[in-house]
Structure formats: C-alpha cells, structure tokens
Design a protein around this motif. Sequence first.
Motif, PDB file in Angstrom:
ATOM      1  N   PRO A 158      47.983  45.849  43.242  1.00 24.52           N
ATOM      2  CA  PRO A 158      46.550  45.543  43.362  1.00 24.52           C
ATOM      3  C   PRO A 158      45.843  46.425  44.389  1.00 24.52           C
ATOM      4  CG  PRO A 158      47.841  43.529  43.304  1.00 24.52           C
ATOM      5  CD  PRO A 158      48.820  44.653  43.443  1.00 24.52           C
ATOM      6  N   GLN A 159      46.504  46.716  45.507  1.00 23.95           N
ATOM      7  CA  GLN A 159      45.892  47.567  46.527  1.00 23.95           C
ATOM      8  C   GLN A 159      45.693  48.990  46.025  1.00 23.95           C
ATOM      9  OE1 GLN A 159      48.799  46.631  49.703  1.00 23.95           O
ATOM     10  NE2 GLN A 159      47.063  46.150  50.989  1.00 23.95           N
ATOM     11  N   ILE A 160      46.685  49.518  45.316  1.00 24.31           N
ATOM     12  CA  ILE A 160      46.563  50.895  44.832  1.00 24.31           C
ATOM     13  C   ILE A 160      45.457  50.989  43.787  1.00 24.31           C
ATOM     14  CG2 ILE A 160      48.238  50.771  42.947  1.00 24.31           C
ATOM     15  CD1 ILE A 160      47.842  53.692  45.362  1.00 24.31           C
ATOM     16  N   LYS A 161      45.287  49.940  42.988  1.00 23.97           N
ATOM     17  CA  LYS A 161      44.209  49.946  41.992  1.00 23.97           C
ATOM     18  C   LYS A 161      42.843  49.937  42.666  1.00 23.97           C
ATOM     19  CE  LYS A 161      46.807  47.703  38.262  1.00 23.97           C
ATOM     20  NZ  LYS A 161      46.973  46.465  37.447  1.00 23.97           N
ATOM     21  N   SER A 162      42.662  49.069  43.659  1.00 24.00           N
ATOM     22  CA  SER A 162      41.376  49.020  44.359  1.00 24.00           C
ATOM     23  C   SER A 162      41.121  50.318  45.113  1.00 24.00           C
ATOM     24  CB  SER A 162      41.345  47.826  45.331  1.00 24.00           C
ATOM     25  OG  SER A 162      42.325  47.962  46.347  1.00 24.00           O
ATOM     26  N   LEU A 163      42.176  50.900  45.680  1.00 20.69           N
ATOM     27  CA  LEU A 163      42.028  52.172  46.394  1.00 20.69           C
ATOM     28  C   LEU A 163      41.574  53.280  45.447  1.00 20.69           C
ATOM     29  CD1 LEU A 163      44.366  53.619  49.070  1.00 20.69           C
ATOM     30  CD2 LEU A 163      43.756  55.047  47.151  1.00 20.69           C
ATOM     31  N   ILE A 164      42.189  53.351  44.273  1.00 25.27           N
ATOM     32  CA  ILE A 164      41.828  54.387  43.297  1.00 25.27           C
ATOM     33  C   ILE A 164      40.398  54.190  42.812  1.00 25.27           C
ATOM     34  CG2 ILE A 164      42.312  55.261  40.987  1.00 25.27           C
ATOM     35  CD1 ILE A 164      45.275  54.750  41.520  1.00 25.27           C
ATOM     36  N   ILE A 165      40.014  52.944  42.551  1.00 26.41           N
ATOM     37  CA  ILE A 165      38.662  52.670  42.061  1.00 26.41           C
ATOM     38  C   ILE A 165      37.614  53.053  43.106  1.00 26.41           C
ATOM     39  CG2 ILE A 165      37.061  50.838  41.397  1.00 26.41           C
ATOM     40  CD1 ILE A 165      39.459  49.403  40.099  1.00 26.41           C
ATOM     41  N   ILE A 166      37.806  52.591  44.335  1.00 25.87           N
ATOM     42  CA  ILE A 166      36.822  52.865  45.394  1.00 25.87           C
ATOM     43  C   ILE A 166      36.775  54.356  45.717  1.00 25.87           C
ATOM     44  CG2 ILE A 166      36.204  52.425  47.796  1.00 25.87           C
ATOM     45  CD1 ILE A 166      37.530  49.652  47.455  1.00 25.87           C
ATOM     46  N   SER A 167      37.933  54.992  45.802  1.00 21.67           N
ATOM     47  CA  SER A 167      37.966  56.429  46.085  1.00 21.67           C
ATOM     48  C   SER A 167      37.309  57.234  44.964  1.00 21.67           C
ATOM     49  CB  SER A 167      39.409  56.893  46.289  1.00 21.67           C
ATOM     50  OG  SER A 167      40.003  56.240  47.389  1.00 21.67           O
ATOM     51  N   SER A 168      37.489  56.785  43.728  1.00 16.51           N
ATOM     52  CA  SER A 168      36.847  57.459  42.596  1.00 16.51           C
ATOM     53  C   SER A 168      35.331  57.328  42.675  1.00 16.51           C
ATOM     54  CB  SER A 168      37.355  56.882  41.274  1.00 16.51           C
ATOM     55  OG  SER A 168      38.748  57.089  41.129  1.00 16.51           O
ATOM     56  N   VAL A 169      34.855  56.148  43.067  1.00 22.28           N
ATOM     57  CA  VAL A 169      33.414  55.948  43.243  1.00 22.28           C
ATOM     58  C   VAL A 169      32.870  56.908  44.293  1.00 22.28           C
ATOM     59  CG1 VAL A 169      31.648  54.330  44.060  1.00 22.28           C
ATOM     60  CG2 VAL A 169      33.417  53.555  42.480  1.00 22.28           C
ATOM     61  N   VAL A 170      33.599  57.046  45.401  1.00 22.84           N
ATOM     62  CA  VAL A 170      33.170  57.959  46.465  1.00 22.84           C
ATOM     63  C   VAL A 170      33.163  59.405  45.973  1.00 22.84           C
ATOM     64  CG1 VAL A 170      33.732  58.876  48.747  1.00 22.84           C
ATOM     65  CG2 VAL A 170      33.975  56.431  48.301  1.00 22.84           C
ATOM     66  N   ALA A 171      34.245  59.822  45.321  1.00 25.67           N
ATOM     67  CA  ALA A 171      34.344  61.206  44.853  1.00 25.67           C
ATOM     68  C   ALA A 171      33.281  61.523  43.810  1.00 25.67           C
ATOM     69  CB  ALA A 171      35.743  61.458  44.276  1.00 25.67           C
TER      70      ALA A 171
END
Length: 286
Positions: A139-152
């Motif tokens: 779950p943490q890696i999924k939220s990290l990827i989603i939020i980081s993708s939004v930033v990028a």
Amino acid sequence: MDVWSEIFNFSDYAELLPLLKNSIIACVVLGIMGGMIGVFVMMRDMAFAVHGVSELSFAGAAVSLLLGTSVVTGSLIGSLVAALLIGVLGSRARDRNSVTAVLMPFGLGLGILCLGLYHGRAANKFGLLTGQIVAIDDPQIKSLIIISSVVAIGLVVVWRPLLFASADADVAAARGVPVGLMSIVFMILLGLAVAVSVQIVGALLVLSLLVTPAAAALRVSASPLVVPLLSTAFALTASVGGILLAAGSSVPISPYITSISFAIYLVCRMIAAPRQRRRTSAPVTA
C-alpha cells in the motif's frame, strides 16, 4: 572492526536483495521526482523552506501515528498546510524565511510531543525522523508512486512557465506569466514531494534528495536541459546506491543516501573549482 562489519556486511547479500524490491522501486521513484523538483527548489532559493515543510509533514505524521490513523495522510496534510502557508505569506524571500523559521520549531515541537505520548513500537517513532524504506509495504509503494507521479506530471505541465518565473519573476510577470499562480502550484507540488520523501528518508534528512542533487548539478552546468538530467541522475545514484549499501548492513538507509549525495556534491564542487577561479581572475574589459 565490529563497527565496520555492521556498516558493510554483505555475507547474506544475495538472499536479502530480492526482498528489497519495493524499496528499490521507491528509491527509483523518489530519485526521479526529487531530481526534477530540486532544480526549482534551488532556482527559487527555497532550500530552507523544504526543511520547514518537512517539519510540518513530520508533525502531521506524528499526530496520525498517535491517533492510529493513516501516517501518509497525516504527512500529506502537514506538508500541504506548511507549503500553502509559506507560499501565501512568504511572497518575498525575507518573508518566506521568517515564516519558515516560525513553522519549523512549531512542527518539530508538536511532532516530538506526539511521539512522546505514543506508546507503540519505537521503530515507528524513529522511522519518522530518519526514514524506514526497508519496511515499505505494497500500500505504501502504491501511494508513493501515485503521489510522485502527480508531482512529476504537474512539473512537466508547468515546466516552461515555472522555469521562466523562477529565473526572473519580474520579467515573467511582464510577459504575462501568472507568477503568483505558479508559486502556489509549485508549493503544492513541493508539499506533496516532501510528504512522500519524509516517509522514506525521514524529516531530518529530506534535503539529501530534494536539494543536494540539484545543488550539485548547478555546480557543473547552467543549461536548462542538462541541469534537470544531472540532478535526476545524482538523486537516483544516491537513493538507489543507498538502498544497495544498506541491504548489507544493520544501519538505516538514511546515512548512506546522505553520504552519497554529499560525496557527489563535493566532486561537483571540485570539478567546478578551476572554472570558477578562471572566471574570477579574468581581466575586466571596458
């Protein structure tokens, strides 16, 4: 000798490495995001603001830990509140530094209070300050990827106007660039970036991913194309290199990431030193 064996011990490395798939993915994602946003942090002279945002992110995460709610959500709320306060109240550099200096001790004090009242696992408390990337779950890696993708993606969308506004706000405003809006958008993206970085490298060491790689890149180049590429490469080297070294030791990942980042910065300074000396010693012509 025992100390060195704890720092560098690769006897079970082959067995441990496959278990760190999520951690390596997180390092790659954070390296790309940190390298991209770090360029604008340096251009806008906001390294100090990053630390202020990280303290409020830490406070939000600590409150959530105490209340038994989502630490990621608490960290995001703390980061966004701090980022918006700094962005709205600190339009000028002096005001921004003052607001940041006020927020930092408040966030740190609130976070420490919550951790003092928390009676759960000590590793959870320690992880908020120094990171816990080896314990990252699905779950943490999924939220990290989603939020980081939004930033990028957000950075890519506003890259040109944000670059213009960061380089010369007055000229950009005269050309019709919405400088105020760009500032708020950037602070929101920065708040998101800090929140996910705090979950991995901790509130105390977030600068090693969001500031140091870009600072190193700016030492060796001024190209608007080369600097983001170098910054991202340096951040990836520090983050991925850190997890690969930490896999063979009992030491947390954070010291490895910060040490690699610092070493890259020192090398870039040494590379840039001769050019800087030539520039300062060049004769001034009328």
